[in-house]
Design a protein around this motif. Structure first.
Motif, PDB file in Angstrom:
ATOM      1  N   ILE A   1       0.851  -1.190   0.000  1.00 21.66           N
ATOM      2  CA  ILE A   1       0.000   0.000   0.000  1.00 21.66           C
ATOM      3  C   ILE A   1       0.885   1.239   0.000  1.00 21.66           C
ATOM      4  O   ILE A   1       1.831   1.332   0.790  1.00 21.66           O
ATOM      5  N   VAL A   2       0.579   2.169  -0.893  1.00 24.38           N
ATOM      6  CA  VAL A   2       1.310   3.434  -0.955  1.00 24.38           C
ATOM      7  C   VAL A   2       0.367   4.548  -0.530  1.00 24.38           C
ATOM      8  O   VAL A   2      -0.710   4.717  -1.110  1.00 24.38           O
ATOM      9  N   ILE A   3       0.760   5.281   0.482  1.00 19.65           N
ATOM     10  CA  ILE A   3      -0.062   6.400   0.942  1.00 19.65           C
ATOM     11  C   ILE A   3       0.212   7.607   0.050  1.00 19.65           C
ATOM     12  O   ILE A   3       1.356   7.997  -0.174  1.00 19.65           O
ATOM     13  N   VAL A   4      -0.871   8.201  -0.472  1.00 18.99           N
ATOM     14  CA  VAL A   4      -0.741   9.386  -1.324  1.00 18.99           C
ATOM     15  C   VAL A   4      -1.672  10.476  -0.803  1.00 18.99           C
ATOM     16  O   VAL A   4      -2.712  10.196  -0.211  1.00 18.99           O
ATOM     17  N   THR A   5      -1.256  11.708  -1.041  1.00 22.21           N
ATOM     18  CA  THR A   5      -2.078  12.871  -0.694  1.00 22.21           C
ATOM     19  C   THR A   5      -2.465  13.583  -1.989  1.00 22.21           C
ATOM     20  O   THR A   5      -2.121  13.121  -3.086  1.00 22.21           O
ATOM     21  N   SER A   6      -3.149  14.699  -1.869  1.00 19.85           N
ATOM     22  CA  SER A   6      -3.625  15.416  -3.052  1.00 19.85           C
ATOM     23  C   SER A   6      -2.485  15.750  -4.009  1.00 19.85           C
ATOM     24  O   SER A   6      -2.584  15.549  -5.224  1.00 19.85           O
ATOM     25  N   SER A   7      -1.375  16.239  -3.476  1.00 20.72           N
ATOM     26  CA  SER A   7      -0.261  16.664  -4.332  1.00 20.72           C
ATOM     27  C   SER A   7       0.453  15.466  -4.957  1.00 20.72           C
ATOM     28  O   SER A   7       0.743  15.470  -6.167  1.00 20.72           O
ATOM     29  N   THR A   8       0.725  14.451  -4.176  1.00 21.91           N
ATOM     30  CA  THR A   8       1.471  13.304  -4.715  1.00 21.91           C
ATOM     31  C   THR A   8       0.614  12.459  -5.646  1.00 21.91           C
ATOM     32  O   THR A   8       1.113  11.893  -6.618  1.00 21.91           O
ATOM     33  N   LEU A   9      -0.695  12.383  -5.385  1.00 22.13           N
ATOM     34  CA  LEU A   9      -1.574  11.609  -6.264  1.00 22.13           C
ATOM     35  C   LEU A   9      -1.673  12.267  -7.633  1.00 22.13           C
ATOM     36  O   LEU A   9      -1.619  11.591  -8.666  1.00 22.13           O
ATOM     37  N   LEU A  10      -1.821  13.591  -7.674  1.00 26.85           N
ATOM     38  CA  LEU A  10      -1.924  14.285  -8.961  1.00 26.85           C
ATOM     39  C   LEU A  10      -0.661  14.063  -9.789  1.00 26.85           C
ATOM     40  O   LEU A  10      -0.743  13.828 -10.999  1.00 26.85           O
TER      41      LEU A  10
END
Length: 235
Positions: free
Chosen positions: A136-145
Motif C-alpha cells: 500500500i502506498v499512501i498518497v495525498t492530493s499533491s502526490t496523487l496528482l
C-alpha cells in the motif's frame, strides 16, 4: 468528502473517465466476496492501479478543534490508530485475488488532506514503510496528482507509439501499391508496343510491297468489278 476530492483530482489529471479510469466498479472474487474499489485506473501495460479514499479523518478533525495540547495529543493517537487500521483493512481486501494477472503491484491509499498525513507521521515516522510492506502506498492530493499525470503521459506515449506503428504500416502498404502500379505500367507499355508492331506488320501486308492486298483489290476493280467505293491510300 475524500471521494469528491479524489474525483476532482482525476478530472485534472487528463485521464478519461470510463476509459482510462473507472469509479465504484463492483467486482467479485472467486469466493464470491464483493469488492468495490473507489477508483480503478487502467495502465497501458494492461495492469491496474487501485485508489482507495475511505480513510477516516474524524480524529484529525478533533485534533484541529482541540482546545489544548493534551487533548490534541489524545486525538493524534486516535488518528494514527485510524490510519493504521485502514491500512490493515485495505491489505486484507487482497485485490491481487480479484484482478489476477492484471493485479496491481500496490494499492494507493488516498488521504485528501496533506496535514492529516503529516499528523499521523509525527506520531509514527515509520508509517509509510508500514503501509508499503503491505503493498500500500499512501498518497495525498499533491502526490496523487503527480502520479496520475505520469499515468496520463504513459497513455499519451502509448497512443503515439501505436500511431507511429500504424503510419509505418500504411507507408509500407503504399510503397507496395506503388511498386505494383509501376509493374502494371511497364506491362501496359509492352502490350502497347506489341500492338503497334502488330499494326505495322498488318499495314505492310495491306499496302506495301509487291502483291500487297490494296494492289490486288485495285486490280480486281480495274478488271471491271462493280464497286461503290474506292480505296484511298494515306501518304
Amino acid at each position: 468528502w475524500g471521494e469528491l476530492i479524489l474525483e476532482s483530482i482525476l478530472d485534472k489529471s487528463g485521464l478519461q473517465k470510463d476509459r482510462e479510469y473507472f469509479v465504484q466498479i463492483s467486482e467479485r472474487t472467486d469466493e464470491g466476496k464483493l469488492l468495490k474499489p473507489d477508483v480503478v485506473i487502467e495502465l497501458p501495460d494492461s495492469k491496474k492501479l487501485i485508489v482507495d479514499s475511505k480513510v477516516s479523518l474524524s480524529a484529525f478533525e478533533q485534533i484541529v478543534n482541540a482546545e489544548s495540547d493534551e487533548e490534541a495529543l489524545v486525538h493524534k493517537h486516535a488518528h494514527l490508530l485510524a490510519v493504521r487500521n485502514h491500512i490493515d483493512g485495505l491489505s486484507k481486501k487482497n485485490y491481487h485475488d480479484l484482478y489476477k494477472i492484471e493485479s496491481p503491484d500496490f494499492v494507493m491509499m488516498f488521504i485528501p488532506i496533506d496535514t492529516a498525513f503529516i499528523a499521523a507521521l509525527e506520531m509514527d515516522n515509520n508509517l509509510y514503510n508500514y503501509a508499503f510492506d503491505k503493498n500500500i502506498v499512501i498518497v495525498t492530493s499533491s502526490t496523487l496528482l503527480a502520479t496520475l499525470k505520469t499515468v496520463e503521459t504513459m497513455w499519451r506515449n502509448d497512443k503515439q507509439n501505436k500511431h507511429a506503428l500504424e503510419i509505418s504500416s500504411e507507408a509500407g502498404k503504399m510503397y507496395d501499391k506503388f511498386v505494383n502500379f509501376h509493374e502494371d505500367l511497364k506491362r501496359l507499355g509492352t502490350q502497347m508496343q506489341t500492338a503497334q508492331n502488330t499494326y505495322n506488320d498488318s499495314m505492310k501486308k495491306l499496302s506495301n510491297g509487291s502483291g500487297n492486298l490494296i494492289k490486288r483489290a485495285e486490280k480486281v476493280r480495274g478488271l471491271g468489278a462493280k464497286t461503290n467505293k474506292k480505296i484511298v491510300v494515306a501518304n
